[in-house]
Design an enzyme around this catalytic site. Structure first.
Site, PDB file in Angstrom:
ATOM      1  CG  MET A 194      -9.512   6.506   6.360  1.00 52.48           C
ATOM      2  SD  MET A 194     -10.321   5.029   5.768  1.00 52.48           S
ATOM      3  CE  MET A 194     -11.227   4.552   7.201  1.00 52.48           C
ATOM      4  CE  LYS A 239      -7.223  -0.661  -0.822  1.00 54.47           C
ATOM      5  NZ  LYS A 239      -8.116  -1.606  -0.175  1.00 54.47           N
ATOM      6  CG  ASP A 241      -2.121  -0.741   1.145  1.00 57.45           C
ATOM      7  OD1 ASP A 241      -2.429  -1.165   0.022  1.00 57.45           O
ATOM      8  OD2 ASP A 241      -2.793  -0.918   2.171  1.00 57.45           O
TER       9      ASP A 241
HETATM   10  N1  SAH Z   1      -4.467   0.634   9.038  1.00 60.78           N
HETATM   11  C1  SAH Z   1      -4.088   2.016   9.199  1.00 60.78           C
HETATM   12  C2  SAH Z   1      -5.200   2.967   8.856  1.00 60.78           C
HETATM   13  C3  SAH Z   1      -5.714   2.849   7.444  1.00 60.78           C
HETATM   14  S1  SAH Z   1      -6.931   4.037   7.046  1.00 60.78           S
HETATM   15  C4  SAH Z   1      -3.540   2.238  10.601  1.00 60.78           C
HETATM   16  O1  SAH Z   1      -3.685   1.379  11.474  1.00 60.78           O
HETATM   17  O2  SAH Z   1      -2.926   3.278  10.815  1.00 60.78           O
HETATM   18  C5  SAH Z   1      -5.947   5.308   6.343  1.00 60.78           C
HETATM   19  C6  SAH Z   1      -5.954   6.505   7.261  1.00 60.78           C
HETATM   20  O3  SAH Z   1      -4.957   6.349   8.263  1.00 60.78           O
HETATM   21  C7  SAH Z   1      -5.604   7.801   6.583  1.00 60.78           C
HETATM   22  O4  SAH Z   1      -6.728   8.363   5.955  1.00 60.78           O
HETATM   23  C8  SAH Z   1      -5.147   8.629   7.742  1.00 60.78           C
HETATM   24  O5  SAH Z   1      -6.240   9.103   8.500  1.00 60.78           O
HETATM   25  C9  SAH Z   1      -4.426   7.600   8.598  1.00 60.78           C
HETATM   26  N2  SAH Z   1      -2.981   7.549   8.377  1.00 60.78           N
HETATM   27  C10 SAH Z   1      -2.251   6.444   8.126  1.00 60.78           C
HETATM   28  N3  SAH Z   1      -0.937   6.738   8.070  1.00 60.78           N
HETATM   29  C11 SAH Z   1      -0.830   8.057   8.297  1.00 60.78           C
HETATM   30  C12 SAH Z   1       0.266   8.961   8.392  1.00 60.78           C
HETATM   31  N4  SAH Z   1       1.516   8.548   8.222  1.00 60.78           N
HETATM   32  N5  SAH Z   1       0.003  10.250   8.668  1.00 60.78           N
HETATM   33  C13 SAH Z   1      -1.258  10.684   8.840  1.00 60.78           C
HETATM   34  N6  SAH Z   1      -2.322   9.883   8.763  1.00 60.78           N
HETATM   35  C14 SAH Z   1      -2.125   8.582   8.504  1.00 60.78           C
END
Ligand code: SAH
Length: 354
Positions: free
Chosen positions: A286, A171, A149
């Site tokens: 998100m 995505k 991803d």
């Molecule tokens: N599985 C992931 C989340 C996936 S949904 C987890 O546990 O972190 C994707 C969302 O995660 C993004 O829209 C944002 O809100 C957040 N996100 C993930 N990585 C990020 C980063 N490095 N900085 C800011 N937001 C992040």
């Protein structure tokens, strides 16, 4: 983060638009380099970096000033493009610029794996390679193919042995994406070919990562599947900005919710009014575009105008930054200047800390 490893401000050229080029680009950016990518076609995650202005794009490898103005050249083109195009290493050598070639592996549909075929979902953490677990890293090193991803620490993939095939199924919100069914099909197909597949995701695979759907798809196909937990962005991204999601004496819990569907959207199953009353910190993933609507709902449910809000973008990446606002300002003024995804938003008293 000091010494020869750093490349702060160094102009670097990466030729190629595939997953291997993506890994090189991200790894170079982590070291501080200013990267230009040269390719006619880019995988989605690379295109996203260009669209967000984090990586420049040059059109043609033969542009002599591009090579001459670089201090480092990496040729990550496929063998076919390399054979058909100009000899980049030669051009760089003539210009006196250090250059190297990256093995782009089999370029798809690769060799039969040596084992029985399996899938492991690896949570990669928020983006900083240091925040991947040791077990996750060991799985990457042992992989035949990595299905990745955009929010995973993709720079690490540049360290993998040359035979490891990398597939980018990023995505991107409102951008190019690979449908989930196709991702499931890739995982099953690769494992059935006897390959060891790592599904590399941002944060933790089971937090809004659709990881469980992938586990189910593997199980339904009789493919052995395991999960390596990851450091979720819901906690770590605020923390990287210095914000604790709980704080003794002020807040005794936190709730992580998806802001993908606005409160008034029928697809939203979150009880925002109840959430407003929990007294816990609210962490929204998100949800950038929906924030004003979320703020309005929380205010209507009794939260104070002055409730602090912190939005942390690109947590753990060189481009990380934080913008702060309040619930009241989100409603009256809309989104703060410069707020773009991916971001983690913290709502509550702790959002004033850091
Ligand atoms: N599985 C992931 C989340 C996936 S949904 C987890 O546990 O972190 C994707 C969302 O995660 C993004 O829209 C944002 O809100 C957040 N996100 C993930 N990585 C990020 C980063 N490095 N900085 C800011 N937001 C992040």
């Amino acid at each position: 983060m000091t010494g020869a490893w750093r490349l702060d401000g160094v102009p670097a050229l990466v030729a190629g638009g595939g997953a291997e080029a993506l890994a090189e680009v991200v790894a170079l950016r982590e070291r501080g380099a200013v990267v230009t990518v040269l390719a006619t076609e880019l995988v989605p995650a690379l295109e996203d970096l260009v669209d967000r202005g984090l990586v420049a794009r040059g059109a043609d490898v033969t542009e002599p000033e591009l090579v001459a103005s670089a201090r480092l050249v990496v040729d990550a083109r496929t063998p076919q493009l390399r054979a058909a195009g100009p000899d980049l290493l030669h051009l760089a050598r003539e210009a006196g610029v250090p250059a190297r070639t990256v093995d782009t592996g089999s370029g798809g549909g690769g060799t039969r794996g040596s084992g029985d075929g399996s899938v492991v979902l690896v949570g990669g953490g928020p983006g900083d390679p240091g925040l991947l677990t040791r077990q996750g890293y060991a799985e990457l090193l042992a992989a035949d193919v990595v299905v990745t991803d955009r929010l995973a620490p993709v720079g690490l993939l540049a360290e993998l042995p040359g035979h490891v095939e990398v597939v980018d199924v990023a995505k991107i919100p409102r951008g190019r994406f690979t449908p989930q069914e196709e991702i499931n099909a890739i995982l099953v197909r690769e494992a059935r070919a006897g390959r060891r597949v790592v599904r590399f995701k941002g944060g933790d695979s089971f937090v809004f990562g659709r990881g469980y759907e992938e586990v189910e798809a593997c199980r339904a196909a009789g493919v052995p599947v395991t999960v390596v937990p990851g450091v979720t962005s819901g906690v770590s991204v605020p923390e990287l900005a210095g914000i604790p999601v709980t704080n003794r004496g002020t807040v005794q819990g936190f709730t992580v919710v998806s802001g993908h569907a606005a409160p008034e959207d029928p697809r939203s199953t979150v009880d925002w009014e109840a959430l407003a009353r929990t007294g816990t910190t609210i962490v929204v993933l998100m949800g950038v575009q929906t924030l004003p609507s979320i703020a309005r709902t929380l205010l209507d449910a009794g939260r104070a105008d002055q409730t602090p809000v912190a939005c942390v973008m690109d947590g753990g990446l060189p481009s990380m930054r934080t913008v702060r606002t309040t619930l009241g300002a989100l409603v009256s003024e809309g989104l703060p200047e410069g707020l773009v995804p991916p971001a983690v938003t913290v709502i509550g008293d702790v959002a004033a800390l850091g």
